[in-house]
Write a protein that holds these residues in place. Structure first.
Motif: not given
Length: 102
Positions: A18-23, A26
């Motif tokens: 999930g955190w890599l999807q957000a990055v 962006s």
């Protein structure tokens, strides 16, 4: 190359944490890829996208925002670059480039 790897161009972004999807989301690379996939892939392919939606409005908004940011930052960056270079250096580079062209 790093942005391409995390933007979902080569494999579905939903396979990333999930955190890599957000990055990845962006940056404009993800949104360009999403727009291209929505235009070129069949409708059934939407199942592998985040939220199972092509998100056309969000794609246009994010790419438009990146374009505005680029248009605002470009004159500042170009002005700073020109400030550090004399006219004679610029003329010499221009002359060298013209010699290569012909």
């Amino acid at each position: 190359m790093g942005l391409i790897a995390i933007s979902g161009i080569f494999y579905p972004i939903t396979a990333s944490p999930g955190w890599l999807q957000a990055v990845g989301q962006s940056f404009p690379m993800y949104w360009l890829g999403l727009g291209m996939r929505s235009a070129l892939l069949p409708e059934e392919a939407v199942a592998i996208e985040i939220g199972e939606s092509w998100r056309h409005v969000e794609t246009a908004a994010v790419l438009g925002a990146w374009a505005v940011v680029g248009l605002l930052i470009a004159p500042v960056v170009l002005r700073r670059m020109a400030r550090h270079e004399s006219g004679s250096n610029m003329a010499a580079r221009r002359e060298k480039a013209l010699q290569r062209a012909f």
